[in-house]
Design an enzyme around this catalytic site. Sequence first.
Site, PDB file in Angstrom:
ATOM      1  N   PRO A  30     -11.037  -9.086   6.879  1.00  9.30           N
ATOM      2  CA  PRO A  30     -10.496  -7.721   6.775  1.00  9.30           C
ATOM      3  C   PRO A  30      -9.779  -7.369   5.468  1.00  9.30           C
ATOM      4  CG  PRO A  30      -9.053  -9.067   8.109  1.00  9.30           C
ATOM      5  CD  PRO A  30     -10.249  -9.924   7.773  1.00  9.30           C
ATOM      6  N   CYS A  31     -10.537  -7.273   4.397  1.00 12.84           N
ATOM      7  CA  CYS A  31      -9.949  -6.894   3.116  1.00 12.84           C
ATOM      8  C   CYS A  31      -9.449  -5.448   3.137  1.00 12.84           C
ATOM      9  CB  CYS A  31     -10.932  -7.121   1.976  1.00 12.84           C
ATOM     10  SG  CYS A  31     -12.476  -6.228   2.145  1.00 12.84           S
TER      11      CYS A  31
END
Length: 157
Positions: free
Chosen positions: A120-121
């Site tokens: 989850p950047c």
Amino acid sequence: MQTCYIETPLGHAKIVGDDKGIASVSILDTKEELSDTIPESLLDCVIQLKEYFNETRKTFDLKLNPEGTTFQKKVWHQLETIPFGRTFSYLQLSKQLGDPKAIRAVANANGKNPLWIIVPCHRVIGSDGSLTGYASGLYRKQWLLNHESDYKQQSLF
């Protein structure tokens, strides 16, 4: 490597992987022909992404096999520790990795994350709370953060 294309609320996604794991998940700005059949090695990824978008999944449980440098993989692994619905700054991430001065390198590795949503950047923001660069477009980053928020913003129109 096997490939499939699926539809998401944010556009068509391309999934690449094999029995060693998922190598990449990317959102496309073009409409590719959606896959009629999903290769077995990619099926769990497709199912889990659909569950995420249907709000029945908050974490992913997939075998991952992205290509990257040792440092990039270290950053990507740290991204996986950011809880659903929460955000971290690049500075916080740098500190967790043990070097607050590595903020630019961390931001660069974050931008090269090949596993859209899975790693989850999109949960990484500027220290001032701003939505900083996002390879898939800031409107998608905002959508994902809203999707994960406990507080849903209703449209006025």
